[in-house]
Enzyme design. Sequence first.
Site, PDB file in Angstrom:
ATOM      1  N   SER A 110       7.532   9.391  12.189  1.00 21.13           N
ATOM      2  CA  SER A 110       6.442   9.197  11.229  1.00 21.13           C
ATOM      3  C   SER A 110       6.955   9.310   9.801  1.00 21.13           C
ATOM      4  CB  SER A 110       5.355  10.251  11.456  1.00 21.13           C
ATOM      5  OG  SER A 110       4.533  10.346  10.310  1.00 21.13           O
ATOM      6  N   ARG A 118      -7.889  12.303  12.826  1.00 26.43           N
ATOM      7  CA  ARG A 118      -6.425  12.098  12.830  1.00 26.43           C
ATOM      8  C   ARG A 118      -5.673  13.425  12.765  1.00 26.43           C
ATOM      9  NH1 ARG A 118      -5.163   7.043   9.013  1.00 26.43           N
ATOM     10  NH2 ARG A 118      -3.133   7.225  10.061  1.00 26.43           N
ATOM     11  N   LYS A 168      -4.125   6.154  14.713  1.00 25.76           N
ATOM     12  CA  LYS A 168      -4.270   5.456  13.424  1.00 25.76           C
ATOM     13  C   LYS A 168      -5.749   5.489  13.022  1.00 25.76           C
ATOM     14  CE  LYS A 168       0.094   4.535  13.179  1.00 25.76           C
ATOM     15  NZ  LYS A 168       0.918   5.251  12.197  1.00 25.76           N
ATOM     16  N   LYS A 177       0.833  -1.211   0.000  1.00 28.11           N
ATOM     17  CA  LYS A 177       0.000   0.000   0.000  1.00 28.11           C
ATOM     18  C   LYS A 177       0.867   1.261   0.000  1.00 28.11           C
ATOM     19  CE  LYS A 177      -2.678   0.964   3.761  1.00 28.11           C
ATOM     20  NZ  LYS A 177      -2.382   2.303   4.331  1.00 28.11           N
ATOM     21  N   SER A 178       1.864   1.314   0.880  1.00 30.97           N
ATOM     22  CA  SER A 178       2.706   2.524   0.978  1.00 30.97           C
ATOM     23  C   SER A 178       3.413   2.805  -0.348  1.00 30.97           C
ATOM     24  CB  SER A 178       3.776   2.340   2.057  1.00 30.97           C
ATOM     25  OG  SER A 178       3.185   2.245   3.320  1.00 30.97           O
ATOM     26  N   ASP A 191       2.173  -1.031  12.060  1.00 29.39           N
ATOM     27  CA  ASP A 191       0.866  -1.459  11.550  1.00 29.39           C
ATOM     28  C   ASP A 191       0.584  -2.934  11.846  1.00 29.39           C
ATOM     29  OD1 ASP A 191       0.581   1.111  10.621  1.00 29.39           O
ATOM     30  OD2 ASP A 191       1.211   0.631   8.578  1.00 29.39           O
ATOM     31  N   ARG A 213       2.877   5.920  -3.280  1.00 32.47           N
ATOM     32  CA  ARG A 213       4.026   6.735  -3.702  1.00 32.47           C
ATOM     33  C   ARG A 213       4.283   6.597  -5.198  1.00 32.47           C
ATOM     34  NH1 ARG A 213       4.303   5.721   1.648  1.00 32.47           N
ATOM     35  NH2 ARG A 213       5.607   6.950   3.036  1.00 32.47           N
ATOM     36  N   GLN A 258       5.070   9.378   7.282  1.00 30.41           N
ATOM     37  CA  GLN A 258       4.177  10.268   6.527  1.00 30.41           C
ATOM     38  C   GLN A 258       4.633  11.715   6.655  1.00 30.41           C
ATOM     39  OE1 GLN A 258       0.215   9.294   7.844  1.00 30.41           O
ATOM     40  NE2 GLN A 258       0.221   7.357   6.742  1.00 30.41           N
ATOM     41  N   ARG A 288      -7.216  -3.077   9.545  1.00 30.10           N
ATOM     42  CA  ARG A 288      -6.283  -4.004  10.231  1.00 30.10           C
ATOM     43  C   ARG A 288      -6.962  -4.686  11.424  1.00 30.10           C
ATOM     44  NH1 ARG A 288      -2.248  -3.566   6.952  1.00 30.10           N
ATOM     45  NH2 ARG A 288      -1.671  -1.512   6.198  1.00 30.10           N
TER      46      ARG A 288
HETATM   47  O1  SPQ Z   1      -2.392   5.582   5.340  1.00 31.32           O
HETATM   48  P1  SPQ Z   1      -2.806   5.289   6.741  1.00 31.32           P
HETATM   49  O2  SPQ Z   1      -4.294   5.402   6.870  1.00 31.32           O
HETATM   50  O3  SPQ Z   1      -2.101   6.130   7.757  1.00 31.32           O
HETATM   51  O4  SPQ Z   1      -2.407   3.767   7.015  1.00 31.32           O
HETATM   52  C1  SPQ Z   1      -1.648   3.063   8.001  1.00 31.32           C
HETATM   53  C2  SPQ Z   1      -2.160   1.561   7.932  1.00 31.32           C
HETATM   54  O5  SPQ Z   1      -2.375   0.895   8.940  1.00 31.32           O
HETATM   55  O6  SPQ Z   1      -2.274   1.098   6.802  1.00 31.32           O
HETATM   56  C3  SPQ Z   1      -1.744   3.628   9.421  1.00 31.32           C
HETATM   57  F1  SPQ Z   1      -2.858   3.720   9.930  1.00 31.32           F
HETATM   58  O7  SPQ Z   1      -0.267   2.983   7.639  1.00 31.32           O
HETATM   59  C4  SPQ Z   1       0.680   4.064   7.681  1.00 31.32           C
HETATM   60  C5  SPQ Z   1       1.750   3.764   8.731  1.00 31.32           C
HETATM   61  O8  SPQ Z   1       1.211   3.575  10.007  1.00 31.32           O
HETATM   62  C6  SPQ Z   1       1.313   4.170   6.321  1.00 31.32           C
HETATM   63  C7  SPQ Z   1       2.579   4.942   6.304  1.00 31.32           C
HETATM   64  C8  SPQ Z   1       3.161   5.365   5.020  1.00 31.32           C
HETATM   65  O9  SPQ Z   1       2.804   4.818   3.959  1.00 31.32           O
HETATM   66  O10 SPQ Z   1       4.027   6.263   5.046  1.00 31.32           O
HETATM   67  C9  SPQ Z   1       3.287   5.230   7.461  1.00 31.32           C
HETATM   68  C10 SPQ Z   1       2.791   4.887   8.807  1.00 31.32           C
HETATM   69  O11 SPQ Z   1       2.203   6.036   9.393  1.00 31.32           O
HETATM   70  P2  SPQ Z   1       3.059   7.133  10.192  1.00 31.32           P
HETATM   71  O12 SPQ Z   1       2.030   8.056  10.782  1.00 31.32           O
HETATM   72  O13 SPQ Z   1       3.799   6.377  11.227  1.00 31.32           O
HETATM   73  O14 SPQ Z   1       3.920   7.809   9.258  1.00 31.32           O
END
Ligand code: SPQ
Length: 429
Positions: A168, A123, A343, A23-24, A316, A28, A170, A389
Amino acid sequence: MSLFKLDSKVKRLSGEIVIPGDKSISHRSVMFGAIAHGMTKVTNFLPGDDCLSTISCFRKLGVKIEEKDNEITIFGRGFDGLSEPTEVLDVGNSGTTIRLILGILAGRPFYTSLVGDQSIGRRPMTRVTEPLMRMGAQIDGRKNGGYTPLSIRGQSLTPLLYELPVASAQVKSALLLAGLQAEGESQIIEPATTRDHTERMILHFGGEINKSYRTITVKGGQKLEATNVHVPGDISSAAFFLVAGAIVPESNILLKNVGLNPTRTGIIEVMKAMGAELEISQSDNLAFEPFGDLRIKSSGLKGTIIEGDLIPKLIDEIPIIALLATQAFGKTIIKDAHELKVKETNRIDTVVQELTELGAKIEATEDGMVIYGPTPLTGGRVKSHGDHRIGMMLAIASLISSEEVFLENAEAISVSYPNFFTHLNSLKK
Ligand code: SPQ
């Protein structure tokens, strides 16, 4: 609200599954395809709801994207090829979409408004909007830009020197995407290493980025060139079958094409420490994102402690690791995981509430949870709380439950794993 009867008392699981795209990395691949110059072809793209939200947002920003099964083609025209959308961008349930897109929009000279679902509305966005505003972006929204709905008007950006207050990926990624548009060099310092897919994408699309210990440096004004992206399988999706194979007696499962980026493999470390019979059978470490096959067999398990720098490498996977711990001898302690509270749901609360419903001995703590095992699971009516999840963790829990389990709102699973039940059913023998 739908109610789905899950299978309980499953005797064994065997066979193989090709794990769907990460997914990540899928998110991207769309974003980088859009901001690069030329045609980017993406194979093994994950057609989950979250990644489809990303495609829809970029189409509204004027990017042409073709979709055919798990392949997408993006016709990028650089950062300047993005145009002011006439509609609101809806990110659905996806935190990655909204946080990363803000980094891109921070430097675009037009107005965009962004919304998401109810979970997104809870969030925190200040972690991204505050440093982006420091770089010069104009952002507003509920609670001073802290929550959706948000609006952003991009500006010429000044570079940033920033120490992330939370680990993080993100936030880091949003700032790197803004940094690519700033007038000068930005430096982002991480408190712990988080997933590095954005950094790898910058290199893969011909850009330059440097990392020295936990400091990442990126120059503004770089031109990215289109390329092909093959998305490996998502280790966060594989995790559900790794745990299923470990806890359902006499199981033997081969999981193919699993992404093995070392910033994501915390679950492998933890399962090995707990005594799981888990083997990496074939791997390609030279690909831009490493991947390989994993074989899991059921085995005895023991409790462990999960903490510190390991947390971002498995954040996750904590809901499914909690289930694993209910079947391990002794106590498992998960700490330093405050981030679970922000989350899709507060995953400390939802995991503890739903596993308790099934008879597990589990307690919430301020920054994680404590689980005592092994405890036989019973049955009952459980809820995904709209969190993919949590829904998948409960579907795996039901396999070893002694009574019937009914799951409310199983549809949430399509956010990251649309064919989860087809794959699970194919393993039941
Ligand atoms: O995209 P989303 O909703 O935040 O999804 C989650 C998941 O469980 O699929 C978190 F709820 O994954 C994030 C992960 O926890 C995906 C991610 C990324 O692709 O960069 C990074 C993580 O979040 P963070 O806040 O730690 O950067």
